[in-house]
Design a protein around this motif. Structure first.
Motif, PDB file in Angstrom:
ATOM      1  N   PRO A  92       0.819  -1.034   0.145  1.00  0.00           N
ATOM      2  CA  PRO A  92      -0.045  -0.031   0.108  1.00  0.00           C
ATOM      3  C   PRO A  92       0.907   1.284   0.096  1.00  0.00           C
ATOM      4  O   PRO A  92       1.951   1.153   0.397  1.00  0.00           O
ATOM      5  N   PRO A  93       0.187   2.459  -0.384  1.00  0.00           N
ATOM      6  CA  PRO A  93       1.118   3.730  -0.682  1.00  0.00           C
ATOM      7  C   PRO A  93       1.669   3.993   0.847  1.00  0.00           C
ATOM      8  O   PRO A  93       2.947   4.425   0.662  1.00  0.00           O
ATOM      9  N   TRP A  94       1.204   3.648   2.096  1.00  0.00           N
ATOM     10  CA  TRP A  94       1.933   4.080   2.977  1.00  0.00           C
ATOM     11  C   TRP A  94       3.072   3.043   3.459  1.00  0.00           C
ATOM     12  O   TRP A  94       3.879   3.421   4.359  1.00  0.00           O
ATOM     13  N   LEU A  95       3.475   2.089   2.672  1.00  0.00           N
ATOM     14  CA  LEU A  95       4.457   1.330   2.980  1.00  0.00           C
ATOM     15  C   LEU A  95       5.489   1.272   1.675  1.00  0.00           C
ATOM     16  O   LEU A  95       6.393   0.605   2.032  1.00  0.00           O
ATOM     17  N   ALA A  96       5.042   1.629   0.678  1.00  0.00           N
ATOM     18  CA  ALA A  96       5.714   1.403  -0.585  1.00  0.00           C
ATOM     19  C   ALA A  96       7.175   1.971  -0.607  1.00  0.00           C
ATOM     20  O   ALA A  96       8.153   1.500  -1.269  1.00  0.00           O
ATOM     21  N   ASP A  97       7.370   3.079   0.165  1.00  0.00           N
ATOM     22  CA  ASP A  97       8.709   3.745   0.139  1.00  0.00           C
ATOM     23  C   ASP A  97       9.279   3.709   1.569  1.00  0.00           C
ATOM     24  O   ASP A  97      10.058   4.434   1.927  1.00  0.00           O
ATOM     25  N   SER A  98       8.706   2.711   2.324  1.00  0.00           N
ATOM     26  CA  SER A  98       9.291   2.350   3.686  1.00  0.00           C
ATOM     27  C   SER A  98      10.565   2.493   3.895  1.00  0.00           C
ATOM     28  O   SER A  98      11.326   1.401   3.172  1.00  0.00           O
ATOM     29  N   THR A  99      11.445   2.928   4.769  1.00  0.00           N
ATOM     30  CA  THR A  99      12.744   2.547   5.334  1.00  0.00           C
ATOM     31  C   THR A  99      12.872   1.961   6.458  1.00  0.00           C
ATOM     32  O   THR A  99      13.951   1.944   7.045  1.00  0.00           O
ATOM     33  N   GLU A 100      12.060   1.264   6.886  1.00  0.00           N
ATOM     34  CA  GLU A 100      11.854   0.662   8.103  1.00  0.00           C
ATOM     35  C   GLU A 100      12.559  -0.577   7.985  1.00  0.00           C
ATOM     36  O   GLU A 100      12.685  -1.169   7.004  1.00  0.00           O
ATOM     37  N   LEU A 101      13.574  -1.020   9.239  1.00  0.00           N
ATOM     38  CA  LEU A 101      14.505  -2.165   9.076  1.00  0.00           C
ATOM     39  C   LEU A 101      13.797  -3.262   9.899  1.00  0.00           C
ATOM     40  O   LEU A 101      13.688  -2.825  11.231  1.00  0.00           O
ATOM     41  N   HIS A 102      13.310  -4.337   9.346  1.00  0.00           N
ATOM     42  CA  HIS A 102      12.449  -5.313  10.337  1.00  0.00           C
ATOM     43  C   HIS A 102      13.328  -6.361  10.376  1.00  0.00           C
ATOM     44  O   HIS A 102      13.965  -6.935   9.472  1.00  0.00           O
ATOM     45  N   LEU A 103      13.686  -6.844  11.608  1.00  0.00           N
ATOM     46  CA  LEU A 103      14.534  -8.007  11.818  1.00  0.00           C
ATOM     47  C   LEU A 103      13.781  -9.081  12.487  1.00  0.00           C
ATOM     48  O   LEU A 103      13.538  -8.751  13.739  1.00  0.00           O
ATOM     49  N   SER A 104      13.762 -10.363  12.294  1.00  0.00           N
ATOM     50  CA  SER A 104      13.274 -11.280  13.062  1.00  0.00           C
ATOM     51  C   SER A 104      14.183 -12.179  13.509  1.00  0.00           C
ATOM     52  O   SER A 104      15.212 -12.491  13.017  1.00  0.00           O
ATOM     53  N   LYS A 105      13.931 -12.788  14.748  1.00  0.00           N
ATOM     54  CA  LYS A 105      14.905 -13.861  15.368  1.00  0.00           C
ATOM     55  C   LYS A 105      13.901 -14.965  16.073  1.00  0.00           C
ATOM     56  O   LYS A 105      12.733 -14.949  16.261  1.00  0.00           O
ATOM     57  N   PRO A 106      14.542 -16.081  16.077  1.00  0.00           N
ATOM     58  CA  PRO A 106      13.872 -16.970  16.758  1.00  0.00           C
ATOM     59  C   PRO A 106      13.421 -16.838  18.242  1.00  0.00           C
ATOM     60  O   PRO A 106      14.160 -16.078  18.924  1.00  0.00           O
ATOM     61  N   ARG A 107      12.346 -17.484  18.647  1.00  0.00           N
ATOM     62  CA  ARG A 107      12.071 -17.236  20.197  1.00  0.00           C
ATOM     63  C   ARG A 107      13.245 -17.567  21.189  1.00  0.00           C
ATOM     64  O   ARG A 107      13.149 -17.132  22.316  1.00  0.00           O
ATOM     65  N   SER A 108      13.956 -18.627  20.635  1.00  0.00           N
ATOM     66  CA  SER A 108      15.068 -19.089  21.482  1.00  0.00           C
ATOM     67  C   SER A 108      16.003 -18.047  21.840  1.00  0.00           C
ATOM     68  O   SER A 108      16.978 -18.164  22.716  1.00  0.00           O
ATOM     69  N   LEU A 109      16.058 -16.800  21.126  1.00  0.00           N
ATOM     70  CA  LEU A 109      17.416 -15.845  21.149  1.00  0.00           C
ATOM     71  C   LEU A 109      16.467 -14.407  21.769  1.00  0.00           C
ATOM     72  O   LEU A 109      15.440 -14.523  21.599  1.00  0.00           O
ATOM     73  N   PRO A 110      17.389 -13.773  22.331  1.00  0.00           N
ATOM     74  CA  PRO A 110      16.979 -12.547  22.748  1.00  0.00           C
ATOM     75  C   PRO A 110      16.218 -11.558  21.792  1.00  0.00           C
ATOM     76  O   PRO A 110      16.989 -11.691  20.503  1.00  0.00           O
ATOM     77  N   GLY A 111      15.439 -10.708  21.886  1.00  0.00           N
ATOM     78  CA  GLY A 111      14.844  -9.819  20.783  1.00  0.00           C
ATOM     79  C   GLY A 111      15.979  -8.865  20.463  1.00  0.00           C
ATOM     80  O   GLY A 111      16.865  -8.661  21.186  1.00  0.00           O
ATOM     81  N   ALA A 112      15.732  -8.209  19.303  1.00  0.00           N
ATOM     82  CA  ALA A 112      16.496  -7.367  18.635  1.00  0.00           C
ATOM     83  C   ALA A 112      16.565  -6.211  19.563  1.00  0.00           C
ATOM     84  O   ALA A 112      15.478  -5.444  19.732  1.00  0.00           O
ATOM     85  N   ARG A 113      17.565  -5.502  20.002  1.00  0.00           N
ATOM     86  CA  ARG A 113      17.638  -4.238  20.526  1.00  0.00           C
ATOM     87  C   ARG A 113      18.577  -3.327  19.889  1.00  0.00           C
ATOM     88  O   ARG A 113      19.751  -2.890  20.492  1.00  0.00           O
ATOM     89  N   ARG A 114      18.531  -3.029  18.826  1.00  0.00           N
ATOM     90  CA  ARG A 114      18.958  -1.930  17.862  1.00  0.00           C
ATOM     91  C   ARG A 114      18.449  -0.563  17.640  1.00  0.00           C
ATOM     92  O   ARG A 114      17.213  -0.838  17.179  1.00  0.00           O
ATOM     93  N   MET A 115      19.152   0.433  17.723  1.00  0.00           N
ATOM     94  CA  MET A 115      18.500   1.712  17.388  1.00  0.00           C
ATOM     95  C   MET A 115      17.932   1.548  15.829  1.00  0.00           C
ATOM     96  O   MET A 115      18.877   1.097  14.931  1.00  0.00           O
TER      97      MET A 115
END
Length: 208
Positions: A83-106
């Motif tokens: 959709p238009p509100w995501l087409a130019d998104s510069t978000e950085l999404h990072l997934s991890k398995p639940r066995s690892l700590p969550g991502a804590r990066r700025m």
């Protein structure tokens, strides 16, 4: 003799990890100078660098073992219809398995998920969710009509002459199996089946 303060050319084009800098003989103290910006833990970029999503995703993937690029970022790198509100998104999404700590990066949107090995792959040096898994992840973020568009992109039969391939990215049966493998999503089972039926009808309409 090379100027000991000059960064190697390979590090001037985009983000890089501490390990990549040290492998090229750059001491950690050199990364404190004004021509280098610290992005987050063990991740740097040249000052004044023009943002490039693929380069940012590649560096983030390299700097975070066990994690992978996902959700909106993966969809954008795959050139999925958004959709238009995501087409130019510069978000950085990072997934991890639940066995690892969550991502804590700025500047990084972290997700802890359950994912099978065949739902993540490496493409051009980036660990990234597969196209079907990206579609599944986007179910939490997109209205149903946009999910239908993404589903159509996956199961339609491409034209070899135009796209260089003649095999779909996924099958309807494969998408159904993926949904059944991960029942704990935003959509209730009945909604998923209704949605997949819509994808199937749309697919049939597109057939020659």
């Amino acid at each position: 003799m090379r100027n000991e303060f000059a960064l190697p050319t390979e590090l001037l084009s985009g983000p890089f990890t501490l390990a990549e800098a040290q492998a090229r003989g750059v001491p950690r103290g050199r990364l404190l100078r004004a021509d280098v910006e610290r992005v987050s833990r063990n991740l740097y970029r040249p000052s004044g660098w023009d943002f490039d999503l693929e380069a940012a995703a590649r560096a983030l993937s390299a700097a975070t073992p066990g994690a992978w690029i996902s959700h909106v970022t993966a969809a954008r790198l795959r050139y999925s219809s958004l959709p238009p509100w995501l087409a130019d998104s510069t978000e950085l999404h990072l997934s991890k398995p639940r066995s690892l700590p969550g991502a804590r990066r700025m500047g990084v949107i972290g997700h802890r998920v359950i994912a099978a090995e065949d739902e993540v792959e490496s493409v051009d040096g980036i660990r990234i969710s597969t196209r079907p898994r990206t579609w599944l992840d986007m179910a939490r973020l997109l209205p149903l009509d946009y999910l239908v568009c993404m589903g159509d992109e996956l199961i339609r039969v491409p034209r070899q002459a135009l796209e260089g391939r003649d095999t779909p990215f996924a099958t309807l049966e494969g998408l159904r199996a993926l949904v059944e493998r991960h029942p704990n999503l935003r959509l209730r089972p009945a909604e998923w089946w209704s949605f997949l039926d819509t994808v199937q009808v749309s697919y049939l309409i597109m057939l020659p």
